[in-house]
Every structure is written in C-alpha cells, then in structure tokens.
Design an enzyme around this catalytic site. Structure first.
Site, mmCIF file in Angstrom:
data_model
loop_
_atom_site.group_PDB
_atom_site.id
_atom_site.type_symbol
_atom_site.label_atom_id
_atom_site.label_comp_id
_atom_site.label_asym_id
_atom_site.label_seq_id
_atom_site.Cartn_x
_atom_site.Cartn_y
_atom_site.Cartn_z
ATOM 1 N N TYR A 169 0.852 -1.191 0.000
ATOM 2 C CA TYR A 169 0.000 0.000 0.000
ATOM 3 C C TYR A 169 0.886 1.239 0.000
ATOM 4 O O TYR A 169 1.861 1.320 0.751
ATOM 5 C CB TYR A 169 -0.895 0.007 1.241
ATOM 6 N N ASP A 199 9.268 2.834 0.278
ATOM 7 C CA ASP A 199 8.187 3.468 1.019
ATOM 8 C C ASP A 199 8.339 3.043 2.484
ATOM 9 O O ASP A 199 7.945 1.947 2.879
ATOM 10 C CB ASP A 199 6.827 3.042 0.456
ATOM 11 N N LYS A 217 3.740 8.803 9.230
ATOM 12 C CA LYS A 217 3.525 8.186 10.534
ATOM 13 C C LYS A 217 4.520 8.668 11.603
ATOM 14 O O LYS A 217 4.369 9.778 12.079
ATOM 15 C CB LYS A 217 3.442 6.664 10.375
HETATM 16 C C1 LIG Z 1 0.053 4.569 5.812
HETATM 17 C C2 LIG Z 1 0.863 4.342 4.602
HETATM 18 C C3 LIG Z 1 0.842 5.246 3.519
HETATM 19 C C4 LIG Z 1 -0.124 6.395 3.450
HETATM 20 O O1 LIG Z 1 0.091 7.307 4.452
HETATM 21 P P1 LIG Z 1 -1.127 8.310 4.856
HETATM 22 O O2 LIG Z 1 -0.497 9.227 5.856
HETATM 23 O O3 LIG Z 1 -2.197 7.417 5.426
HETATM 24 O O4 LIG Z 1 -1.563 8.992 3.637
HETATM 25 C C5 LIG Z 1 1.720 5.046 2.483
HETATM 26 N N1 LIG Z 1 2.573 4.016 2.491
HETATM 27 C C6 LIG Z 1 2.618 3.130 3.491
HETATM 28 C C7 LIG Z 1 3.614 2.026 3.457
HETATM 29 C C8 LIG Z 1 1.747 3.246 4.575
HETATM 30 O O5 LIG Z 1 1.767 2.337 5.537
#
Ligand SMILES: *Cc1c(COP(=O)(O)O)cnc(C)c1O
Length: 454
Positions: A168, A263, A291
């Site tokens: 994701y 990511d 995060k």
């Molecule tokens: C949570 C997440 C996102 C998106 O971040 P948001 O702050 O919710 O937009 C993107 N990549 C990864 C791996 C994530 O866990």
C-alpha cells in the site's frame, strides 16, 4: 465509571462468561456515536478500516489515550496495539512531545512561511537516514509517495513504475492498483473513480518474486522510472522480504537506469533509527516517510540525494507544494519524537523483545494453525497454515477466524487491528505487565479453540 475491569486495577482477566458479557455490552455510547456519524460521514468514519467492517463489531470511539492504553467513550480502557497505525512508537501522549506541541501552539498554528524547525527536522532526517540528503515535508504518506513518484518520473524522464501486489502506498490515483488477475503489463484500478488511463503506467509485480520483476523490465527496458516497494510489507499484514530480495531490487533498478523507492512510511524510524534501509543494509534512491516522522501529527516526507531532489520546485521542474507543509505544530511533535528515539540507543532492542515475546507465546499456543510474522516492533498473526511470503499467501487467511480472535481480545481489553491485513504495532510504552497479560489472553484463546476443535 467501571471500566470493565479488563486491564485495570490489577484484576484478573475476565475468564467467566458473565464478566465477558458485561464488557461486551459496554459500547452503548460508541454505538450511538457511530449511528450519528453515519448520518454525515461516509460509513461513519474518516478512514475505512476504522469502521470495523471486517470484524463485525461496532468501532470504539476513543476519548483519550496515555502510554499504552486508550480509553473509549464508554470508559473501556484497552491496551492499544494499533498505535494510530504506526505513529505511536513512544506510546500515547508522551510528556516531552506534548510539551513541545503546547509550546509551539502558543506561538501560532501556521504561517505558510519557513521556520527553523523545518530546517532542524530536514537535517535530523538526513543524519538518521543518510540517503535522504535532501527532503521535502508534506502532510501525509499519500502525498509523500505521490510526490516521490513524480520526482522519479521527472528525473528519469520515464513514465512507468513498478509496484508490488499487496503493498500500500496511499490512496493517490495511480497507486490504487494491485492488479489481481490482470496481465503483467496492464493494470486495473482497485477503486471506482480512477480512470484506467491514470493507472496504466503502474505495472504490478509480486512481492518476493524476482522473476515477476525481471519480466517487466525485459518487456520495458527503457520505460521504468522507478520500482516502489515497502521494504517490509506491512499493509497485507506483515510480510518480510526474503533474504536477497531487496538487494535484487537494488541491482536490477541500477541495471535498467530506474530509481528504487523505499516506502518507509511504516518502517521509517520503526525498524531502526535509519529505517528498513539501515536494518537490511540496502540503500534506495528515494525514500518516503510518514507516521512516526510526525510524532502523531500530520507529516509526510520524501527525499533522496541532492541530484535527484534538485528536480523539485522551485529548484527544478517537478511541481509540488502544500499550504500546511512543514506545519510548525507538526514539526514540533515530529522533531521531539525523533530526538527521543535518537537519545535512547536501546529502544529498538526493547521493542523487538516485546514483539518477540508475543510472537513466541502465540506460536507455542497456536501451533500450526497460524503463521506469525515478526520483525522488530511489527508483527502479524495470520490465520493461515504454512508460511506467508506473498500477497496470495496472506490473502488465503481465514478472516472469519481473525474476526473471532479480534472480538475475544477486544472483550478482554486488548485492542488490535480490526483487520487480518494490518500489522500489530508495539510501542516503547507497552509495559511488561500489559505484554504479559496480552500473551496470557492470546494463549487462553488458542487453547480454548484447540479444545473446541479436539
Ligand atoms: C500509511 C501508509 C501510507 C499512506 O500514508 P497516509 O499518511 O495514510 O496517507 C503510504 N505508504 C505506506 C507504506 C503506509 O503504511
């Protein structure tokens, strides 16, 4: 109000059904709020997983949180293993972070002009994650990834990217693709409202499957701008990279002149201070953060070496902007969180030990009926036999069994993700007593289920 006694007051966990029944019924206020929420908010929530749809329960509306506990509007106090989906590595309401935020608030909430803390945060990010020599702050992980990909395309002057099934990367149009049964070189959007044209440049490979990546590069040797990957996949449940997989991605991207994007929105500052790239010793070209970097406030970041980040406006032709980017309250929370982590070299060993304690308790009690994946402070209990190394293996999990397990824990004051396909997060605030209590309840659950089956 009697909080249900599940985790309070040193009482024994509720074993008898009368007590369990009482706790289960203590969500009247949450139920009321959820009903009201559905009047004016889609599905009653501002992010879908919160609706508890996959576990058939009413979402708990949260009133406050401190340390490793969250308290809902009915007064239930629960040990929290969601940790706001990752930011809460220090637990809730860390006094030092709160103090910095309060001080920052006194000086005004936003200016739309540069501040000193942004400089300090960018410098600290570069120190902790050396590959992020230059970085740009945004307001979410979604934005960070979207912008990193735009930068990679601008830099390589190529359009196509490779992502992995089950990874994701936020909800931007071009990334809402996991392709399912589609052929390697076509991509079907997962969401209504995304024109196929918007995702046609997103090619999908299989996590931990080198040949799926090689096949795309062979078909498009000059077309791939970047490969984007969660170095530890944590959005299909936690799936670890097989030994050599990240190294392979590094090599093949270099070979074909594509960029490698990690990511690290979850893994950044979580697996190690330097993220998964430090933990596994593989250095990407671009990194995305979110995060933890905001310490509980909305921050995302993307960055890489100077030569690539020179592409970003106003230095270069890749446009990217944000009204609240580098917000002074958010940078106060993020900076203090990173500073606390940096000061305490033993934090990651502590986190890993607690997660391992839960992982081994479950493995012992559940035997072959589940697969526990664990790395650092991330873990997943898959209700699937055998190993889980791919999206397909994760997706084979028995979600009805997960829902049953989730309800059992919730009724005993343990709040885990309301979905099989999310990670369990440990924080430095999880106390030994609460971790032990959690292990005991999990062991009881799996013993009861074994008994029931036998
Ligand atoms: C949570 C997440 C996102 C998106 O971040 P948001 O702050 O919710 O937009 C993107 N990549 C990864 C791996 C994530 O866990």
């Amino acid at each position: 109000m009697d909080p249900g006694g599940a985790v309070n007051g040193g009482e024994e966990p509720c074993r008898n059904s009368e007590r369990t029944e009482r706790i289960r019924n203590m969500d009247a206020r949450s139920k009321q709020l959820f009903e009201a929420a559905r009047e004016h908010i889609p599905g009653g929530v501002n992010s879908p997983v919160r609706a508890f749809g996959a576990v058939g329960r009413t979402p708990r509306f949260i009133e406050s949180a401190k340390g490793d506990r969250i308290v809902d509007v009915d007064g239930n106090e629960m040990i929290d293993y969601v940790c706001s989906w990752g930011p809460g590595i220090l637990g809730h309401a860390h006094p030092r972070v709160i103090k910095k935020v309060q001080e920052a608030c006194e000086a005004g909430l936003t200016y739309g002009a540069p501040t000193q803390r942004e400089v300090e945060l960018a410098a600290l990010i570069a120190e902790l994650i050396p590959s992020m020599e230059v970085s740009r702050l945004v307001s979410s992980g979604t934005e960070a990834v979207m912008s990193a990909i735009r930068t990679a395309r601008g830099y390589t002057k190529r359009d196509r990217i490779i992502k992995f099934k089950g990874c994701y990367h936020g909800h931007s149009d071009g990334l809402l693709v996991k392709a399912g049964s589609a052929a390697l070189t076509t991509s079907v959007p997962d969401s209504a409202g995304v024109p196929a044209d918007y995702s046609k440049n997103t090619l999908v490979a299989s996590y931990n499957d080198r040949s799926s990546v090689e096949a795309i590069f062979r078909a498009e040797p000059d077309g791939i701008a970047a490969v984007i990957v969660e170095p530890v996949a944590a959005n299909m449940g936690v799936v670890l990279p097989e030994p050599g997989f990240l190294e392979f991605l590094r090599e093949i991207t270099l070979q074909y002149g594509a960029l490698l994007i990690f990511d690290e929105v979850i893994t950044g500052f979580r697996l190690a201070l330097g993220g998964a790239q430090e933990y596994y010793g593989v250095v990407p070209d671009l990194t995305t953060l979110g995060k933890i970097v905001g310490g509980g406030m909305p921050i995302g970041a993307y960055g890489g070496r100077r030569e690539i980040m020179k592409m970003v406006s106003p230095d270069g032709p890749v446009y990217q902007a944000g009204t609240l980017s580098g917000n002074p309250i958010a940078t106060a929370a993020g900076l203090e969180t990173l500073r606390i982590l940096k000061e305490d070299a033993s934090v990651y060993a502590r986190l890993d030990k607690k997660a391992e304690q839960i992982a081994s308790a479950v493995r012992k009690a559940a035997g072959e009926s589940v697969c526990v994946n664990h790395v650092g402070s991330l873990l997943s209990i898959f209700f699937a036999p055998g190993r889980v190394r791919s999206y397909e293996e994760a997706a084979s999990s028995d979600t009805a069994r997960y829902a049953d397990y989730f309800g059992y824990l919730l009724d005993r004051g343990i709040y885990v993700a309301p979905s099989q396909f999310e990670a369990m997060f440990l924080s430095d605030a999880h106390t030994p007593e609460d971790v032990e209590y959690t292990c005991r309840v999990m062991q009881e659950y799996f013993s009861e289920k074994k008994g029931a089956r036998g």
